[in-house]
Design a protein around this motif. Structure first.
Motif, PDB file in Angstrom:
ATOM      1  N   ASN A  44       2.612   1.614  -8.596  1.00 41.09           N
ATOM      2  CA  ASN A  44       2.583   3.082  -8.692  1.00 41.09           C
ATOM      3  C   ASN A  44       1.367   3.767  -8.079  1.00 41.09           C
ATOM      4  O   ASN A  44       1.513   4.786  -7.416  1.00 41.09           O
ATOM      5  CB  ASN A  44       2.693   3.515 -10.155  1.00 41.09           C
ATOM      6  CG  ASN A  44       4.032   3.170 -10.744  1.00 41.09           C
ATOM      7  OD1 ASN A  44       5.016   3.036 -10.041  1.00 41.09           O
ATOM      8  ND2 ASN A  44       4.083   2.998 -12.052  1.00 41.09           N
ATOM      9  N   THR A  45       0.168   3.247  -8.316  1.00 42.74           N
ATOM     10  CA  THR A  45      -1.001   4.056  -7.964  1.00 42.74           C
ATOM     11  C   THR A  45      -2.121   3.348  -7.221  1.00 42.74           C
ATOM     12  O   THR A  45      -3.020   4.014  -6.716  1.00 42.74           O
ATOM     13  CB  THR A  45      -1.630   4.663  -9.233  1.00 42.74           C
ATOM     14  OG1 THR A  45      -2.016   3.604 -10.106  1.00 42.74           O
ATOM     15  CG2 THR A  45      -0.690   5.611  -9.925  1.00 42.74           C
ATOM     16  N   CYS A  46      -2.117   2.054  -7.138  1.00 37.12           N
ATOM     17  CA  CYS A  46      -3.271   1.343  -6.591  1.00 37.12           C
ATOM     18  C   CYS A  46      -3.582   1.758  -5.157  1.00 37.12           C
ATOM     19  O   CYS A  46      -4.723   2.037  -4.820  1.00 37.12           O
ATOM     20  CB  CYS A  46      -3.085  -0.165  -6.663  1.00 37.12           C
ATOM     21  SG  CYS A  46      -4.557  -1.078  -6.156  1.00 37.12           S
ATOM     22  N   GLY A  47      -2.603   1.811  -4.310  1.00 38.81           N
ATOM     23  CA  GLY A  47      -2.836   2.168  -2.910  1.00 38.81           C
ATOM     24  C   GLY A  47      -3.404   3.561  -2.752  1.00 38.81           C
ATOM     25  O   GLY A  47      -4.304   3.793  -1.950  1.00 38.81           O
ATOM     26  N   GLU A  48      -2.891   4.509  -3.530  1.00 42.06           N
ATOM     27  CA  GLU A  48      -3.382   5.884  -3.443  1.00 42.06           C
ATOM     28  C   GLU A  48      -4.834   5.983  -3.893  1.00 42.06           C
ATOM     29  O   GLU A  48      -5.638   6.639  -3.261  1.00 42.06           O
ATOM     30  CB  GLU A  48      -2.509   6.817  -4.296  1.00 42.06           C
ATOM     31  CG  GLU A  48      -1.121   7.020  -3.744  1.00 42.06           C
ATOM     32  CD  GLU A  48      -1.142   7.575  -2.324  1.00 42.06           C
ATOM     33  OE1 GLU A  48      -1.878   8.541  -2.059  1.00 42.06           O
ATOM     34  OE2 GLU A  48      -0.412   7.033  -1.469  1.00 42.06           O
ATOM     35  N   ARG A  49      -5.158   5.329  -4.970  1.00 47.58           N
ATOM     36  CA  ARG A  49      -6.532   5.386  -5.472  1.00 47.58           C
ATOM     37  C   ARG A  49      -7.494   4.724  -4.485  1.00 47.58           C
ATOM     38  O   ARG A  49      -8.587   5.217  -4.259  1.00 47.58           O
ATOM     39  CB  ARG A  49      -6.618   4.729  -6.844  1.00 47.58           C
ATOM     40  CG  ARG A  49      -7.997   4.824  -7.430  1.00 47.58           C
ATOM     41  CD  ARG A  49      -7.975   4.851  -8.895  1.00 47.58           C
ATOM     42  NE  ARG A  49      -9.329   4.831  -9.397  1.00 47.58           N
ATOM     43  CZ  ARG A  49      -9.651   4.988 -10.626  1.00 47.58           C
ATOM     44  NH1 ARG A  49      -8.706   5.191 -11.509  1.00 47.58           N
ATOM     45  NH2 ARG A  49     -10.895   4.945 -11.021  1.00 47.58           N
ATOM     46  N   GLU A  50      -7.061   3.625  -3.902  1.00 49.27           N
ATOM     47  CA  GLU A  50      -7.906   2.951  -2.920  1.00 49.27           C
ATOM     48  C   GLU A  50      -8.159   3.868  -1.718  1.00 49.27           C
ATOM     49  O   GLU A  50      -9.278   3.948  -1.212  1.00 49.27           O
ATOM     50  CB  GLU A  50      -7.269   1.645  -2.464  1.00 49.27           C
ATOM     51  CG  GLU A  50      -8.162   0.863  -1.526  1.00 49.27           C
ATOM     52  CD  GLU A  50      -7.556  -0.456  -1.081  1.00 49.27           C
ATOM     53  OE1 GLU A  50      -8.308  -1.253  -0.535  1.00 49.27           O
ATOM     54  OE2 GLU A  50      -6.349  -0.670  -1.265  1.00 49.27           O
ATOM     55  N   LYS A  51      -7.127   4.602  -1.286  1.00 49.82           N
ATOM     56  CA  LYS A  51      -7.299   5.539  -0.183  1.00 49.82           C
ATOM     57  C   LYS A  51      -8.314   6.627  -0.537  1.00 49.82           C
ATOM     58  O   LYS A  51      -9.140   6.999   0.287  1.00 49.82           O
ATOM     59  CB  LYS A  51      -5.961   6.183   0.188  1.00 49.82           C
ATOM     60  CG  LYS A  51      -5.010   5.272   0.922  1.00 49.82           C
ATOM     61  CD  LYS A  51      -3.700   5.970   1.189  1.00 49.82           C
ATOM     62  CE  LYS A  51      -2.641   5.002   1.692  1.00 49.82           C
ATOM     63  NZ  LYS A  51      -1.334   5.645   1.811  1.00 49.82           N
ATOM     64  N   LEU A  52      -8.241   7.135  -1.766  1.00 44.83           N
ATOM     65  CA  LEU A  52      -9.190   8.154  -2.205  1.00 44.83           C
ATOM     66  C   LEU A  52     -10.614   7.620  -2.210  1.00 44.83           C
ATOM     67  O   LEU A  52     -11.542   8.298  -1.775  1.00 44.83           O
ATOM     68  CB  LEU A  52      -8.819   8.667  -3.600  1.00 44.83           C
ATOM     69  CG  LEU A  52      -7.570   9.527  -3.690  1.00 44.83           C
ATOM     70  CD1 LEU A  52      -7.231   9.822  -5.144  1.00 44.83           C
ATOM     71  CD2 LEU A  52      -7.765  10.829  -2.929  1.00 44.83           C
ATOM     72  N   ILE A  53     -10.787   6.397  -2.698  1.00 41.72           N
ATOM     73  CA  ILE A  53     -12.115   5.785  -2.734  1.00 41.72           C
ATOM     74  C   ILE A  53     -12.644   5.620  -1.313  1.00 41.72           C
ATOM     75  O   ILE A  53     -13.806   5.924  -1.028  1.00 41.72           O
ATOM     76  CB  ILE A  53     -12.079   4.434  -3.485  1.00 41.72           C
ATOM     77  CG1 ILE A  53     -11.858   4.686  -4.975  1.00 41.72           C
ATOM     78  CG2 ILE A  53     -13.357   3.643  -3.256  1.00 41.72           C
ATOM     79  CD1 ILE A  53     -11.558   3.435  -5.779  1.00 41.72           C
ATOM     80  N   GLN A  54     -11.803   5.139  -0.392  1.00 38.06           N
ATOM     81  CA  GLN A  54     -12.229   4.973   0.992  1.00 38.06           C
ATOM     82  C   GLN A  54     -12.581   6.309   1.636  1.00 38.06           C
ATOM     83  O   GLN A  54     -13.551   6.415   2.391  1.00 38.06           O
ATOM     84  CB  GLN A  54     -11.136   4.253   1.800  1.00 38.06           C
ATOM     85  CG  GLN A  54     -11.004   2.795   1.449  1.00 38.06           C
ATOM     86  CD  GLN A  54      -9.848   2.122   2.176  1.00 38.06           C
ATOM     87  OE1 GLN A  54      -9.038   2.773   2.809  1.00 38.06           O
ATOM     88  NE2 GLN A  54      -9.775   0.805   2.070  1.00 38.06           N
ATOM     89  N   GLU A  55     -11.808   7.358   1.331  1.00 39.33           N
ATOM     90  CA  GLU A  55     -12.092   8.688   1.867  1.00 39.33           C
ATOM     91  C   GLU A  55     -13.428   9.204   1.332  1.00 39.33           C
ATOM     92  O   GLU A  55     -14.210   9.786   2.077  1.00 39.33           O
ATOM     93  CB  GLU A  55     -10.960   9.657   1.505  1.00 39.33           C
ATOM     94  CG  GLU A  55     -11.175  11.075   1.987  1.00 39.33           C
ATOM     95  CD  GLU A  55     -11.233  11.217   3.501  1.00 39.33           C
ATOM     96  OE1 GLU A  55     -11.763  12.245   3.950  1.00 39.33           O
ATOM     97  OE2 GLU A  55     -10.777  10.325   4.236  1.00 39.33           O
ATOM     98  N   ARG A  57     -15.974   7.366   0.388  1.00 40.11           N
ATOM     99  CA  ARG A  57     -17.016   6.589   1.067  1.00 40.11           C
ATOM    100  C   ARG A  57     -17.234   7.097   2.489  1.00 40.11           C
ATOM    101  O   ARG A  57     -18.357   7.215   2.953  1.00 40.11           O
ATOM    102  CB  ARG A  57     -16.645   5.105   1.088  1.00 40.11           C
ATOM    103  CG  ARG A  57     -16.798   4.431  -0.246  1.00 40.11           C
ATOM    104  CD  ARG A  57     -16.470   2.954  -0.177  1.00 40.11           C
ATOM    105  NE  ARG A  57     -16.528   2.373  -1.504  1.00 40.11           N
ATOM    106  CZ  ARG A  57     -15.725   1.438  -1.953  1.00 40.11           C
ATOM    107  NH1 ARG A  57     -14.792   0.933  -1.173  1.00 40.11           N
ATOM    108  NH2 ARG A  57     -15.851   0.964  -3.175  1.00 40.11           N
ATOM    109  N   ARG A  58     -16.133   7.404   3.190  1.00 37.01           N
ATOM    110  CA  ARG A  58     -16.228   7.904   4.554  1.00 37.01           C
ATOM    111  C   ARG A  58     -16.973   9.240   4.586  1.00 37.01           C
ATOM    112  O   ARG A  58     -17.858   9.447   5.412  1.00 37.01           O
ATOM    113  CB  ARG A  58     -14.830   8.063   5.162  1.00 37.01           C
ATOM    114  CG  ARG A  58     -14.843   8.433   6.644  1.00 37.01           C
ATOM    115  CD  ARG A  58     -13.449   8.700   7.183  1.00 37.01           C
ATOM    116  NE  ARG A  58     -12.802   9.843   6.583  1.00 37.01           N
ATOM    117  CZ  ARG A  58     -13.086  11.121   6.877  1.00 37.01           C
ATOM    118  NH1 ARG A  58     -14.007  11.408   7.749  1.00 37.01           N
ATOM    119  NH2 ARG A  58     -12.442  12.112   6.285  1.00 37.01           N
ATOM    120  N   ARG A  59     -16.637  10.131   3.659  1.00 36.53           N
ATOM    121  CA  ARG A  59     -17.310  11.430   3.606  1.00 36.53           C
ATOM    122  C   ARG A  59     -18.797  11.276   3.274  1.00 36.53           C
ATOM    123  O   ARG A  59     -19.632  11.961   3.852  1.00 36.53           O
ATOM    124  CB  ARG A  59     -16.641  12.338   2.585  1.00 36.53           C
ATOM    125  CG  ARG A  59     -15.346  12.899   3.076  1.00 36.53           C
ATOM    126  CD  ARG A  59     -14.792  13.918   2.140  1.00 36.53           C
ATOM    127  NE  ARG A  59     -13.530  14.431   2.647  1.00 36.53           N
ATOM    128  CZ  ARG A  59     -12.694  15.121   1.936  1.00 36.53           C
ATOM    129  NH1 ARG A  59     -12.955  15.411   0.680  1.00 36.53           N
ATOM    130  NH2 ARG A  59     -11.575  15.564   2.473  1.00 36.53           N
TER     131      ARG A  59
END
Length: 163
Positions: A44-55, A57-59
């Protein structure tokens, strides 16, 4: 002798909100209590949360890079000679006020904006900086940046800085 008291933090599984978590997702660090919750989280949510964390970090890296650029520019200003005539001295900003730009949190926040970074680079590298600057001043984010720079370097008539 008084009995020992242990402070227990009431944390529950971030998936089912029922049991205390025993595990942490290796990808996104969500805390969960069982294999069932892990499977549900993964679907359900792991991929989305990982994307948010990576975003995030990028910012953060972009902001740190922009702040480092401001720092480098402030150091290079010490050696800067733009060939201004003596009559143009009234337009020159003293070095101590220019260095305040480096310390402005408001400017650092603005410089995290990739669109603003791109516009600043365009003005800096332009063959016709006057025209490029006029075009940039049509963009609200650039106007906000320019206004903030002026608030930092221009003293107010009553002797206080704008804020």
């Amino acid at each position: 002798m008084a009995p020992e008291t242990n402070v227990i933090t009431m944390v529950t599984c971030e998936v089912c909100s029922e049991q205390p978590p025993k595990y942490r997702c290796p990808r996104c660090e969500v805390r969960y209590c069982s294999l069932t919750c892990f499977k549900q989280h993964k679907v359900n949510t792991c991929g989305e949360r990982e994307k948010l964390i990576q975003e995030q970090r990028r910012r953060t890296q972009q902001c740190e890079a922009a702040a480092a650029t401001v720092e480098e520019d402030a150091v290079s200003m010490e050696m800067w000679d733009d060939g201004m005539d003596e009559g143009d001295e009234e337009d020159r900003v003293p070095l101590d006020r220019l260095q305040k730009l480096r310390d402005s949190e408001e400017l650092q926040d603005l410089l995290c904006n990739p669109h603003l970074q791109r516009m600043i680079r365009e003005v800096d590298s332009s063959d016709d900086p006057e025209v490029t600057m006029q075009r940039a001043m049509q963009e609200p984010i650039f106007v906000e940046f320019a206004d903030q720079c002026l608030r930092v370097v221009e003293p107010q008539p009553n002797g206080t800085e704008q804020g």
